[in-house]
Every structure is written in C-alpha cells, then in structure tokens.
Design a protein around this motif. Structure first.
Motif, short mmCIF file in Angstrom:
data_model
loop_
_atom_site.label_atom_id
_atom_site.label_comp_id
_atom_site.label_asym_id
_atom_site.label_seq_id
_atom_site.Cartn_x
_atom_site.Cartn_y
_atom_site.Cartn_z
N ARG A 42 -28.87 -70.02 -75.76
CA ARG A 42 -27.66 -69.19 -75.72
C ARG A 42 -28.02 -67.73 -75.51
NH1 ARG A 42 -24.72 -70.08 -80.87
NH2 ARG A 42 -24.63 -72.18 -80.04
N GLU A 43 -29.12 -67.28 -76.12
CA GLU A 43 -29.54 -65.88 -76.04
C GLU A 43 -30.14 -65.54 -74.67
OE1 GLU A 43 -32.87 -62.99 -78.10
OE2 GLU A 43 -32.13 -64.71 -79.23
N THR A 44 -30.97 -66.46 -74.13
CA THR A 44 -31.72 -66.14 -72.92
C THR A 44 -31.19 -66.80 -71.65
OG1 THR A 44 -33.25 -68.00 -73.21
CG2 THR A 44 -33.85 -65.89 -74.26
N GLY A 45 -30.42 -67.87 -71.82
CA GLY A 45 -29.97 -68.62 -70.66
C GLY A 45 -31.01 -69.61 -70.16
N LEU A 46 -32.12 -69.72 -70.89
CA LEU A 46 -33.20 -70.63 -70.50
C LEU A 46 -33.35 -71.73 -71.54
CD1 LEU A 46 -35.82 -67.93 -69.48
CD2 LEU A 46 -34.48 -69.35 -67.94
N ASN A 47 -33.50 -72.97 -71.07
CA ASN A 47 -33.61 -74.13 -71.96
C ASN A 47 -35.09 -74.38 -72.28
OD1 ASN A 47 -33.59 -76.58 -73.24
ND2 ASN A 47 -32.56 -77.69 -71.59
N PRO A 48 -35.50 -74.20 -73.54
CA PRO A 48 -36.91 -74.40 -73.89
C PRO A 48 -37.39 -75.83 -73.67
CG PRO A 48 -35.74 -73.27 -75.66
CD PRO A 48 -34.72 -73.71 -74.67
N GLN A 49 -36.49 -76.79 -73.59
CA GLN A 49 -36.90 -78.18 -73.40
C GLN A 49 -37.13 -78.51 -71.93
OE1 GLN A 49 -33.69 -79.76 -76.03
NE2 GLN A 49 -35.42 -80.82 -76.96
N ASN A 50 -36.87 -77.55 -71.05
CA ASN A 50 -37.17 -77.69 -69.64
C ASN A 50 -38.51 -77.00 -69.39
OD1 ASN A 50 -37.24 -76.39 -66.86
ND2 ASN A 50 -35.55 -77.83 -66.61
N PHE A 51 -39.44 -77.70 -68.79
CA PHE A 51 -40.80 -77.17 -68.61
C PHE A 51 -40.81 -75.80 -67.93
CE2 PHE A 51 -44.54 -76.60 -65.93
CZ PHE A 51 -45.54 -76.63 -66.88
N TYR A 52 -40.07 -75.66 -66.85
CA TYR A 52 -40.09 -74.42 -66.09
C TYR A 52 -39.43 -73.28 -66.85
CZ TYR A 52 -41.64 -77.52 -62.44
OH TYR A 52 -42.36 -78.45 -61.73
N ASP A 53 -38.39 -73.59 -67.60
CA ASP A 53 -37.76 -72.56 -68.44
C ASP A 53 -38.68 -72.16 -69.59
OD1 ASP A 53 -35.55 -72.57 -66.81
OD2 ASP A 53 -34.23 -73.59 -68.24
N LEU A 54 -39.39 -73.13 -70.16
CA LEU A 54 -40.34 -72.83 -71.23
C LEU A 54 -41.43 -71.91 -70.70
CD1 LEU A 54 -41.41 -73.22 -74.11
CD2 LEU A 54 -42.59 -75.27 -73.29
N GLU A 55 -41.88 -72.18 -69.49
CA GLU A 55 -42.90 -71.35 -68.87
C GLU A 55 -42.40 -69.89 -68.73
OE1 GLU A 55 -46.04 -72.21 -65.34
OE2 GLU A 55 -43.94 -72.54 -64.85
N LYS A 56 -41.16 -69.73 -68.32
CA LYS A 56 -40.57 -68.39 -68.19
C LYS A 56 -40.44 -67.71 -69.56
CE LYS A 56 -37.87 -69.66 -64.15
NZ LYS A 56 -36.52 -69.96 -63.65
N LEU A 57 -40.04 -68.47 -70.56
CA LEU A 57 -39.91 -67.91 -71.91
C LEU A 57 -41.26 -67.44 -72.44
CD1 LEU A 57 -37.40 -70.51 -73.37
CD2 LEU A 57 -36.98 -68.05 -73.17
N LEU A 58 -42.29 -68.24 -72.22
CA LEU A 58 -43.63 -67.85 -72.67
C LEU A 58 -44.12 -66.61 -71.91
CD1 LEU A 58 -45.24 -71.38 -72.99
CD2 LEU A 58 -44.56 -69.86 -74.85
N ALA A 59 -43.79 -66.50 -70.64
CA ALA A 59 -44.16 -65.32 -69.86
C ALA A 59 -43.44 -64.08 -70.42
CB ALA A 59 -43.82 -65.52 -68.40
N MET A 60 -42.18 -64.27 -70.82
CA MET A 60 -41.42 -63.15 -71.42
C MET A 60 -42.09 -62.70 -72.73
SD MET A 60 -37.48 -64.44 -70.77
CE MET A 60 -36.94 -63.70 -72.27
N ILE A 61 -42.52 -63.67 -73.52
CA ILE A 61 -43.17 -63.36 -74.80
C ILE A 61 -44.47 -62.60 -74.55
CG2 ILE A 61 -44.36 -64.38 -76.77
CD1 ILE A 61 -42.23 -66.64 -76.66
N ASP A 62 -45.26 -63.07 -73.58
CA ASP A 62 -46.53 -62.40 -73.27
C ASP A 62 -46.31 -60.99 -72.74
OD1 ASP A 62 -48.04 -64.54 -74.13
OD2 ASP A 62 -48.28 -65.39 -72.13
N ALA A 63 -45.25 -60.81 -71.94
CA ALA A 63 -44.95 -59.50 -71.39
C ALA A 63 -44.55 -58.51 -72.49
CB ALA A 63 -43.82 -59.62 -70.36
N GLN A 64 -43.97 -59.02 -73.57
CA GLN A 64 -43.57 -58.16 -74.69
C GLN A 64 -44.76 -57.85 -75.58
OE1 GLN A 64 -40.43 -60.28 -76.64
NE2 GLN A 64 -38.93 -59.79 -75.08
N GLY A 65 -45.85 -58.55 -75.39
CA GLY A 65 -47.05 -58.28 -76.16
C GLY A 65 -47.06 -58.88 -77.54
N SER A 66 -46.30 -59.97 -77.74
CA SER A 66 -46.25 -60.60 -79.07
C SER A 66 -47.12 -61.81 -79.12
CB SER A 66 -44.83 -60.98 -79.42
OG SER A 66 -44.05 -59.83 -79.53
#
Length: 66
Positions: A42-66
């Motif tokens: 709901r927050e990001t518009g990306l479904n973590p249970q979808n492989f490609y969306d999970l990949e994008k979410l992890l890239a967002m996390i890495d870009a934030q430096g967390s």
C-alpha cells in the motif's frame, strides 16, 4: 518504510521468499508477515511477494543506506 519492514524484506529475500522460514528468522507469525507485506504494498505500490517488485524494494533499501 520502517526499519522493521526493511529487516523483514531482507530476511524474506535471504530465505528464498519462503514466508515460514522468514517468520522463524524474524520471530513473526505467518499472518503478521502477510499483513506487513500488504502495508508495504500500500505504501510503495510494489508487491513484496513478486520477485521483481522485491528486487526493486531491496534496491530502494540499499539506496537509502539501511
């Protein structure tokens, strides 16, 4: 995104997208993980249970430096 959600997503990826194994690693019940995933979607518009969306979410996390 909250730190606990970032930790959850990293654990989910580390456990090959297996919700039960992830739950054991982060001490959350299966239903709690599904609930957190819905909030993340709901927050990001990306479904973590979808492989490609999970990949994008992890890239967002890495870009934030967390």
């Amino acid at each position: 995104m909250e730190d606990r959600d970032k930790k959850l997503l990293k654990a989910y990826a580390a456990h090959n997208m297996n919700v039960r194994e992830t739950g054991g690693a982060v001490y959350l019940h299966y239903n709690s993980i599904r609930y957190r995933f819905r909030l993340i979607q709901r927050e990001t518009g990306l479904n973590p249970q979808n492989f490609y969306d999970l990949e994008k979410l992890l890239a967002m996390i890495d870009a934030q430096g967390s």
